[in-house]
Design an enzyme around this catalytic site. Structure first.
Site, PDB file in Angstrom:
ATOM      1  N   TYR A 175      13.504  31.048   6.394  1.00 53.91           N
ATOM      2  CA  TYR A 175      12.217  31.715   6.642  1.00 53.91           C
ATOM      3  C   TYR A 175      12.030  31.998   8.119  1.00 53.91           C
ATOM      4  CZ  TYR A 175      10.292  30.705   1.977  1.00 53.91           C
ATOM      5  OH  TYR A 175      10.043  30.663   0.653  1.00 53.91           O
ATOM      6  N   LYS A 231       0.832  -1.212   0.000  1.00 56.62           N
ATOM      7  CA  LYS A 231       0.000   0.000   0.000  1.00 56.62           C
ATOM      8  C   LYS A 231       0.863   1.257   0.000  1.00 56.62           C
ATOM      9  CE  LYS A 231      -0.380  -0.247   5.042  1.00 56.62           C
ATOM     10  NZ  LYS A 231      -1.171  -0.835   6.130  1.00 56.62           N
TER      11      LYS A 231
HETATM   12  C1  LIG Z   1      -0.597  -1.963   6.691  1.00 59.35           C
HETATM   13  C2  LIG Z   1      -1.204  -3.240   7.014  1.00 59.35           C
HETATM   14  C3  LIG Z   1      -0.406  -4.383   7.231  1.00 59.35           C
HETATM   15  C4  LIG Z   1       1.108  -4.325   7.217  1.00 59.35           C
HETATM   16  O1  LIG Z   1       1.585  -3.828   8.440  1.00 59.35           O
HETATM   17  P1  LIG Z   1       3.145  -3.727   8.748  1.00 59.35           P
HETATM   18  O2  LIG Z   1       3.196  -3.388  10.186  1.00 59.35           O
HETATM   19  O3  LIG Z   1       3.696  -2.662   7.875  1.00 59.35           O
HETATM   20  O4  LIG Z   1       3.740  -5.051   8.450  1.00 59.35           O
HETATM   21  C5  LIG Z   1      -1.043  -5.575   7.454  1.00 59.35           C
HETATM   22  N1  LIG Z   1      -2.395  -5.661   7.485  1.00 59.35           N
HETATM   23  C6  LIG Z   1      -3.188  -4.599   7.301  1.00 59.35           C
HETATM   24  C7  LIG Z   1      -4.671  -4.756   7.353  1.00 59.35           C
HETATM   25  C8  LIG Z   1      -2.629  -3.348   7.069  1.00 59.35           C
HETATM   26  O5  LIG Z   1      -3.414  -2.277   6.893  1.00 59.35           O
END
Ligand SMILES: *Cc1c(COP(=O)(O)O)cnc(C)c1O
Length: 378
Positions: free
Chosen positions: A271, A43
């Protein structure tokens, strides 16, 4: 995705993505998780590493499935030729059902409206789509409440066009090492699944955890599938897990100095002029800023590497530029390499360091770098 344009020379700030390191991480995780299915969570643009090349590599080295959070990400992966199951881990809008069917994505379901919309869309195209039931065992983000799960299945399980392939939950506090809370959530999940089973609602694939469960979860929590994300990119979710698995950081962020100035004492820098030089100070300008995801919170805390030495970020971080103090480093000139994330000489800056400076987590650090920073795959 920005279309790649061809120029004779490029902006100096780039992210190098080490696909060898990524491959090794996938293999290491696969060994760690033995028989379960590996769903590689890619993701948010593969945690900033570039969703398409990373996903293709993940599948090549043995990821059984991929996990994303938007339909757009899923569709992009299908368009790139990926054929393994792609899960949309988050809740989506019922109006997106048509695209789930069209791109043959696996949806997570926690509302009747979505189940109904998906069923209708599947029927219309005479397709069967895979869906996973999400149970909210305590994260309280989305999911069906455990006490409502049986009733939920009474209304949804028989809807045409849906194949209930799995049921899952997500832990709220496993990364923080709160095993009491995690055990409780797991128990709620197990009893909910049992209650569903005794009513005839079966789900072949049960899954509960990400990187933390893959790295240090109890064996019984591994179930049929694991969903690691951040570990694929070389970092454990928590510092305490560092010695439990050997992972290699995949992203290196580098740039070049575009200007060097010597300033007299009592000169405001950046800034707002909040930073005032105490003595004669040599500053260098690095072309990255909060518009690239390099957060303002790093001012006066963060460091970069120049000529194998650490240089402090001073002044302010603007949309495109960051100022570092190179007074103590000799012979710094325009064009010198700057490492913002990664090794240079004997020094190293990790995403964990940056997370510490900005009071965040490694996920946020690597995911935040925007698409304006060119990714180079090596
Ligand atoms: C993001 C996510 C993961 C992965 O989590 P990590 O801690 O990055 O391994 C797994 N399951 C779901 C439902 C997620 O949203």
């Amino acid at each position: 995705m920005l279309k790649t344009i061809v120029l004779s020379a490029y902006h100096p700030t780039v992210a190098e993505i080490d696909l060898e390191a990524f491959k090794e991480n996938v293999k290491t995780l696969k060994q760690h998780i033995t028989s379960e299915l590996l769903l590689a969570v890619v993701k948010t643009n593969a945690y900033g590493h570039g969703i398409v090349p990373i996903s293709q590599e993940a599948v090549r080295v043995g990821a059984d499935r991929l996990g994303v959070t938007t339909v757009e990400e899923g569709a992009m992966l299908r368009e790139s030729g990926i054929t393994v199951p792609i899960h949309i881990l988050s809740s989506i809008m019922p109006r997106q059902a048509e695209d789930i069917v069209r791109y043959h994505l696996t949806a997570s379901i926690s509302t009747f409206d979505l189940a109904y919309a998906l069923s209708k869309a599947a029927e219309k195209r005479k397709k069967i789509i895979s869906v996973h039931l999400k149970i909210d065992t305590g994260l309280h983000r989305f999911g069906v409440f455990p006490r409502e799960a049986v009733n939920f299945c009474k209304t949804c399980y028989q809807l045409p066009g849906l194949e209930w392939e799995g049921v899952f939950t997500h832990f709220s506090s496993s990364d923080e090492g709160d095993w009491k809370k995690t055990d409780q959530q797991f128990e709620v999940f197990r009893s909910t699944v049992n209650a569903l089973k005794s009513c005839g609602y079966n789900f072949p694939i049960l899954h509960v955890g990400g990187s933390t469960i893959a790295i240090e979860g109890k064996p019984e929590m591994r179930l049929d599938m694991l969903r690691p994300g951040i570990a694929l990119f070389g970092y454990t979710p928590a510092p305490r897990q560092k010695d439990k698995i050997t992972l290699k950081p995949v992203m290196k962020l580098k740039s070049e100095i575009v200007q060097v100035h010597e300033l007299p004492p009592n000169t405001p820098v950046g800034y707002g002029g909040n930073f005032i030089t105490k003595s004669k100070t040599k500053i260098a300008i690095v072309p990255i800023g909060h518009g690239d995801g390099y957060k303002k919170a790093l001012v006066n805390k963060g460091e970069m590497l120049v000529k194998g030495c650490r240089a402090k970020i001073i002044g302010s971080i603007s949309q495109d530029q960051t100022i570092i103090d190179v007074t103590e480093i000799s012979d710094v000139t325009e064009g010198d390499e700057v490492i913002l994330l990664g090794k240079q000489g004997h020094e190293e800056i990790t995403a964990r360091d940056i997370a510490g400076w900005m009071d965040s987590i490694v996920d946020e650090v690597v995911s935040s770098f925007t698409e304006r920073i060119r990714r180079i795959y090596i």
